[in-house]
Design a protein around this motif. Structure first.
Motif, PDB file in Angstrom:
ATOM      1  N   ARG A  27     -22.136  72.608 -87.468  1.00  0.00           N
ATOM      2  CA  ARG A  27     -22.424  72.470 -88.864  1.00  0.00           C
ATOM      3  C   ARG A  27     -21.834  74.045 -89.343  1.00  0.00           C
ATOM      4  NH1 ARG A  27     -27.246  71.255 -88.479  1.00  0.00           N
ATOM      5  NH2 ARG A  27     -26.932  69.123 -88.441  1.00  0.00           N
ATOM      6  N   SER A  28     -22.015  74.932 -88.745  1.00  0.00           N
ATOM      7  CA  SER A  28     -21.787  76.234 -89.122  1.00  0.00           C
ATOM      8  C   SER A  28     -20.323  76.397 -89.253  1.00  0.00           C
ATOM      9  CB  SER A  28     -22.281  77.521 -88.154  1.00  0.00           C
ATOM     10  OG  SER A  28     -21.748  78.574 -88.363  1.00  0.00           O
ATOM     11  N   TYR A  29     -19.507  75.988 -88.337  1.00  0.00           N
ATOM     12  CA  TYR A  29     -17.910  75.900 -88.257  1.00  0.00           C
ATOM     13  C   TYR A  29     -17.637  74.875 -89.548  1.00  0.00           C
ATOM     14  CZ  TYR A  29     -13.195  75.316 -86.856  1.00  0.00           C
ATOM     15  OH  TYR A  29     -11.986  75.231 -86.783  1.00  0.00           O
ATOM     16  N   ARG A  30     -18.184  74.121 -89.614  1.00  0.00           N
ATOM     17  CA  ARG A  30     -17.722  73.064 -90.834  1.00  0.00           C
ATOM     18  C   ARG A  30     -17.924  73.857 -92.131  1.00  0.00           C
ATOM     19  NH1 ARG A  30     -21.662  71.260 -94.538  1.00  0.00           N
ATOM     20  NH2 ARG A  30     -22.833  70.019 -92.925  1.00  0.00           N
ATOM     21  N   GLU A  31     -19.230  74.531 -92.360  1.00  0.00           N
ATOM     22  CA  GLU A  31     -19.370  75.234 -93.569  1.00  0.00           C
ATOM     23  C   GLU A  31     -18.311  76.388 -93.730  1.00  0.00           C
ATOM     24  OE1 GLU A  31     -23.482  76.418 -93.027  1.00  0.00           O
ATOM     25  OE2 GLU A  31     -24.172  74.402 -93.614  1.00  0.00           O
ATOM     26  N   LYS A  32     -18.068  77.165 -92.607  1.00  0.00           N
ATOM     27  CA  LYS A  32     -17.262  78.125 -92.703  1.00  0.00           C
ATOM     28  C   LYS A  32     -15.826  77.678 -93.277  1.00  0.00           C
ATOM     29  CE  LYS A  32     -19.492  81.127 -89.538  1.00  0.00           C
ATOM     30  NZ  LYS A  32     -19.659  81.740 -88.261  1.00  0.00           N
ATOM     31  N   ASN A  33     -15.323  76.556 -92.712  1.00  0.00           N
ATOM     32  CA  ASN A  33     -14.158  76.049 -93.040  1.00  0.00           C
ATOM     33  C   ASN A  33     -14.014  74.682 -94.214  1.00  0.00           C
ATOM     34  OD1 ASN A  33     -12.438  77.015 -90.676  1.00  0.00           O
ATOM     35  ND2 ASN A  33     -14.316  76.716 -89.709  1.00  0.00           N
ATOM     36  N   GLU A  34     -15.031  74.553 -94.805  1.00  0.00           N
ATOM     37  CA  GLU A  34     -15.067  73.752 -95.952  1.00  0.00           C
ATOM     38  C   GLU A  34     -13.794  73.700 -96.875  1.00  0.00           C
ATOM     39  OE1 GLU A  34     -18.836  73.271 -98.008  1.00  0.00           O
ATOM     40  OE2 GLU A  34     -19.967  72.584 -96.114  1.00  0.00           O
ATOM     41  N   ALA A  35     -13.540  75.020 -97.332  1.00  0.00           N
ATOM     42  CA  ALA A  35     -12.288  75.196 -98.193  1.00  0.00           C
ATOM     43  C   ALA A  35     -10.990  74.590 -97.733  1.00  0.00           C
ATOM     44  CB  ALA A  35     -12.045  76.808 -98.333  1.00  0.00           C
ATOM     45  N   GLU A 486     -13.265  55.478-108.489  1.00  0.00           N
ATOM     46  CA  GLU A 486     -13.779  55.553-107.224  1.00  0.00           C
ATOM     47  C   GLU A 486     -14.010  57.231-106.868  1.00  0.00           C
ATOM     48  OE1 GLU A 486     -12.123  54.870-102.517  1.00  0.00           O
ATOM     49  OE2 GLU A 486     -11.151  54.008-104.270  1.00  0.00           O
ATOM     50  N   ASN A 487     -14.953  57.234-106.266  1.00  0.00           N
ATOM     51  CA  ASN A 487     -15.599  58.493-105.892  1.00  0.00           C
ATOM     52  C   ASN A 487     -16.161  58.776-104.759  1.00  0.00           C
ATOM     53  OD1 ASN A 487     -18.616  58.806-106.656  1.00  0.00           O
ATOM     54  ND2 ASN A 487     -17.786  57.401-107.987  1.00  0.00           N
ATOM     55  N   ILE A 488     -16.345  60.097-103.930  1.00  0.00           N
ATOM     56  CA  ILE A 488     -17.242  60.291-102.814  1.00  0.00           C
ATOM     57  C   ILE A 488     -17.883  61.456-103.257  1.00  0.00           C
ATOM     58  CG2 ILE A 488     -15.443  61.719-101.950  1.00  0.00           C
ATOM     59  CD1 ILE A 488     -17.880  59.493 -99.818  1.00  0.00           C
ATOM     60  N   ARG A 489     -19.352  61.272-103.161  1.00  0.00           N
ATOM     61  CA  ARG A 489     -20.596  62.339-103.532  1.00  0.00           C
ATOM     62  C   ARG A 489     -20.172  63.340-102.013  1.00  0.00           C
ATOM     63  NH1 ARG A 489     -26.034  62.351-101.777  1.00  0.00           N
ATOM     64  NH2 ARG A 489     -27.333  63.764-103.033  1.00  0.00           N
ATOM     65  N   ILE A 490     -20.218  64.466-102.584  1.00  0.00           N
ATOM     66  CA  ILE A 490     -19.802  65.735-101.570  1.00  0.00           C
ATOM     67  C   ILE A 490     -20.955  65.587-100.476  1.00  0.00           C
ATOM     68  CG2 ILE A 490     -19.972  68.430-101.481  1.00  0.00           C
ATOM     69  CD1 ILE A 490     -17.560  67.342-102.716  1.00  0.00           C
ATOM     70  N   LYS A 491     -22.339  65.438-100.733  1.00  0.00           N
ATOM     71  CA  LYS A 491     -23.274  65.427 -99.538  1.00  0.00           C
ATOM     72  C   LYS A 491     -22.963  64.450 -98.786  1.00  0.00           C
ATOM     73  CE  LYS A 491     -28.051  65.374 -98.217  1.00  0.00           C
ATOM     74  NZ  LYS A 491     -27.929  66.203 -97.098  1.00  0.00           N
ATOM     75  N   ASN A 492     -22.678  63.302 -99.125  1.00  0.00           N
ATOM     76  CA  ASN A 492     -22.369  62.203 -98.253  1.00  0.00           C
ATOM     77  C   ASN A 492     -21.156  62.166 -97.293  1.00  0.00           C
ATOM     78  OD1 ASN A 492     -23.895  60.707-100.536  1.00  0.00           O
ATOM     79  ND2 ASN A 492     -23.644  59.349 -99.013  1.00  0.00           N
ATOM     80  N   PHE A 493     -20.138  63.009 -98.121  1.00  0.00           N
ATOM     81  CA  PHE A 493     -18.741  63.296 -97.216  1.00  0.00           C
ATOM     82  C   PHE A 493     -19.433  64.359 -96.009  1.00  0.00           C
ATOM     83  CE2 PHE A 493     -15.316  66.430 -96.722  1.00  0.00           C
ATOM     84  CZ  PHE A 493     -14.349  65.218 -95.893  1.00  0.00           C
ATOM     85  N   LEU A 494     -19.895  65.295 -96.451  1.00  0.00           N
ATOM     86  CA  LEU A 494     -20.628  66.535 -95.507  1.00  0.00           C
ATOM     87  C   LEU A 494     -21.357  65.698 -94.246  1.00  0.00           C
ATOM     88  CD1 LEU A 494     -20.678  69.641 -97.651  1.00  0.00           C
ATOM     89  CD2 LEU A 494     -18.777  68.687 -96.217  1.00  0.00           C
ATOM     90  N   ASP A 495     -22.406  65.050 -94.769  1.00  0.00           N
ATOM     91  CA  ASP A 495     -23.177  64.106 -94.065  1.00  0.00           C
ATOM     92  C   ASP A 495     -22.376  63.645 -92.953  1.00  0.00           C
ATOM     93  OD1 ASP A 495     -25.470  65.233 -94.899  1.00  0.00           O
ATOM     94  OD2 ASP A 495     -26.114  63.450 -95.971  1.00  0.00           O
ATOM     95  N   GLY A 496     -21.293  62.921 -93.383  1.00  0.00           N
ATOM     96  CA  GLY A 496     -20.462  61.985 -92.733  1.00  0.00           C
ATOM     97  C   GLY A 496     -19.815  62.943 -91.451  1.00  0.00           C
ATOM     98  N   VAL A 497     -19.189  63.970 -92.000  1.00  0.00           N
ATOM     99  CA  VAL A 497     -18.687  64.777 -90.989  1.00  0.00           C
ATOM    100  C   VAL A 497     -19.696  65.060 -89.757  1.00  0.00           C
ATOM    101  CG1 VAL A 497     -17.687  67.122 -90.186  1.00  0.00           C
ATOM    102  CG2 VAL A 497     -17.250  65.818 -92.738  1.00  0.00           C
ATOM    103  N   ASP A 498     -21.120  65.507 -90.151  1.00  0.00           N
ATOM    104  CA  ASP A 498     -21.995  65.667 -89.310  1.00  0.00           C
ATOM    105  C   ASP A 498     -22.451  64.525 -88.287  1.00  0.00           C
ATOM    106  OD1 ASP A 498     -22.002  68.379 -90.153  1.00  0.00           O
ATOM    107  OD2 ASP A 498     -23.907  68.090 -91.298  1.00  0.00           O
ATOM    108  N   MET A 499     -22.457  63.390 -89.099  1.00  0.00           N
ATOM    109  CA  MET A 499     -22.832  62.061 -88.253  1.00  0.00           C
ATOM    110  C   MET A 499     -21.709  61.726 -87.277  1.00  0.00           C
ATOM    111  SD  MET A 499     -23.821  59.871 -91.563  1.00  0.00           S
ATOM    112  CE  MET A 499     -23.995  58.328 -90.788  1.00  0.00           C
ATOM    113  N   MET A 500     -20.437  61.789 -87.614  1.00  0.00           N
ATOM    114  CA  MET A 500     -19.229  61.874 -86.716  1.00  0.00           C
ATOM    115  C   MET A 500     -19.321  62.708 -85.634  1.00  0.00           C
ATOM    116  SD  MET A 500     -17.701  59.051 -87.678  1.00  0.00           S
ATOM    117  CE  MET A 500     -19.175  58.449 -88.471  1.00  0.00           C
ATOM    118  N   ALA A 501     -19.577  64.046 -85.762  1.00  0.00           N
ATOM    119  CA  ALA A 501     -19.871  64.944 -84.808  1.00  0.00           C
ATOM    120  C   ALA A 501     -21.039  64.628 -83.870  1.00  0.00           C
ATOM    121  CB  ALA A 501     -19.957  66.501 -85.376  1.00  0.00           C
TER     122      ALA A 501
END
Length: 508
Positions: A27-35, A486-501
């Motif tokens: 999660r920390s790595y993802r947050e640092k690399n979100e850009a 069509e759209n993706i909510r930011i929290k859903n996308f980031l939660d998706g990253v965490d779920m896949m991890a």
């Protein structure tokens, strides 16, 4: 809810899942690399991805090829069907020394056709935009910043949720684990399809051709939305799908409605009566035998449905209707039945270019969703038999003059390709591990649902590879997939990253 935190904790203690410290590192790595994640995501969304657009589909595949190589994924390649014009599967893998088990992560990079004129002002399907909320609820366009975005902001573009968001969630999870220096517990393979929205017509060819390369313990399908309650869900199956294109014929040339109305039959009226005859006033299909082949839900599946929170009152208010189509049946019960839907009707002009005519034809597309037990070809034939029973002469071609002289009602019926529904047993031990992995990413219960309302080409995975699968959706329920805006909510996308991890770090 029938879940309690105590039961969840006891359940997790019995399953081998990721170390909490590893998930924190990810999660920390993802947050640092979100850009960088957003830069890659938006660059991907800018490439038009309609499956029939061969040139741009090729550009999507090339983009993915290079992106996967840059992330250190091995053996990145295109898996081609026999016909080289078919959108390729983009494949890659990571072989872990000493690992004996493999999980394949699936998503698709193609999208539904678009009509840019239907998108809201300021939006373009292939020019991704960041908004600070839903556009129909006052959300406005924002510049893409190089810092963490707010949870309820959204990225608007074709494919944002269905399913380039799934592709990017999988790849971003892999990067976060690899970049954090955490060892993967099993071999990973990536399978990104480019023909899903066109019915995956050639998927079986790819699976047969690369069968030895695609063996695994489990397929994780990242597609679809989380539950309407907002809870994450693990889905054990999806409905099948098939289509019929119906065309009813009127006069050979458009006729003045004043000179010929009441005398020359109007094809729109004829087709409207036919379509209306396919369902009764309670929303049940009137087609003979439509529900005959259904395999009943098991006791475990029925209990799983009983555990799903009831949000139908809120949904009705949000969507804007008061009475369900199938009288007395809830949403979860309805999507576990086969359905008959009219996707659209097309004929003569309306609005500012309308004319007082009897049109020469009218076309409708009938969408048939299937559940386990249904055969898609038989389901199509049941509808054809119903049409014949309504007095129509059915042909696969344009009618000849001789046929026009012989038959009062003529309809052209074209059968599209399809596939059957598939469902994994809810008693499968691997499923418990996946549920436990996803549970690590949320304090709320993770729902277990027998069937997704939408369709996926899971039949080919089962028939060709004897594969087992689970669907792990990430998109927001109000994502407008298959439609404008069509759209993706930011929290859903980031939660998706965490779920896949979390799934990539579980111990099989």
């Amino acid at each position: 809810m029938r879940y309690t935190l105590g039961l969840i904790s006891s359940f997790l203690s019995l399953i081998t899942i990721a170390q909490p410290s590893d998930l924190e590192k990810v999660r920390s790595y993802r947050e640092k690399n979100e850009a960088q994640i957003y830069n890659d995501f938006t660059a991907f969304l800018k490439i038009p991805n309609v499956a029939t657009d061969t040139l741009n589909i090729g550009k999507n595949a090339d983009f993915l090829l290079q992106l996967m190589k840059s992330k250190g994924i091995e053996n990145v390649q295109l898996l081609q069907a026999d016909d080289k014009n078919v959108p390729p599967v983009v494949y890659g893998e990571l072989k872990v020394p000493g690992a004996t088990k493999t999980v394949i992560f699936y998503a698709h990079y193609d999208g539904q056709p678009v009509n840019p004129s239907l998108w809201a002002k300021g939006l373009n399907p292939f020019q991704p935009q960041l908004l600070n909320g839903r556009i129909d609820e006052g959300g406005s366009i924002q510049p893409f910043p190089n810092f963490h975005l707010s949870d309820d902001w959204r990225i608007y573009a074709r494919g944002a949720s269905d399913d380039k968001g799934g592709v990017m969630a999988i790849l971003s999870a892999f990067s976060a684990i690899k970049g954090s220096g955490i060892k993967f517990p099993y071999n990973i393979k990536f399978f990104f399809e480019g023909e899903e929205e066109q019915g995956s017509t050639h998927l079986h060819q790819v699976l047969e051709k690369y069968k030895s390369q695609l063996q695994s313990e489990c397929w994780i399908i990242c597609d679809g939305p989380v539950h309407q309650s907002g809870y994450k869900q693990i889905v054990f199956g999806a409905r099948g799908d098939a289509h019929l294109t119906l065309k009813v014929f009127g006069p050979k040339n458009p006729l003045h409605s004043g000179h010929y109305g009441n005398w020359v039959p109007n094809p729109i009226m004829e087709l409207s009566r036919l379509l209306a005859s396919m369902k009764d006033e309670n929303g049940m299909a009137s087609v003979k035998g439509f529900y005959d082949d259904i395999i009943p839900l098991t006791a475990t599946e029925r209990q799983a449905l009983a555990n799903v929170p009831n949000v139908e009152g809120q949904l009705k208010k949000k969507i804007g209707f008061t009475k369900e189509e199938m009288t007395g049946k809830g949403l979860m019960e309805s999507i576990n039945l086969p359905s008959l839907n009219i996707n659209g009707i097309e004929s003569s002009n309306v609005g500012t270019i309308q004319a007082n005519v009897i049109p020469i034809y009218v076309t409708a597309v009938v969408d048939l969703r299937l559940v386990p037990g249904n055969d898609w070809k038989k389901q199509q034939q049941k509808v054809i038999d119903h049409i014949i029973g309504q007095g129509f002469y059915v042909t696969e071609n344009e009618p000849t003059d001789a046929e026009r002289s012989k038959y009062a009602k003529i309809i052209q019926a074209k059968r599209g390709e399809g596939y059957n529904a598939e469902r994994t047993s809810m008693d499968w031990p691997v499923a418990r591990t996946v549920v436990a992995a996803v549970q690590q990413t949320t304090k709320d219960p993770v729902l277990q649902v027998p069937t997704l309302g939408g369709s996926l080409p899971l039949e080919d995975l089962v028939n060709v590879l004897n594969a087992k699968f689970l669907i792990v959706p990430i998109a927001n329920p109000d994502n407008n997939q298959h439609a404008e805006n069509e759209n993706i909510r930011i929290k859903n996308f980031l939660d998706g990253v965490d779920m896949m991890a979390a799934i990539m770090l579980m111990k099989l």
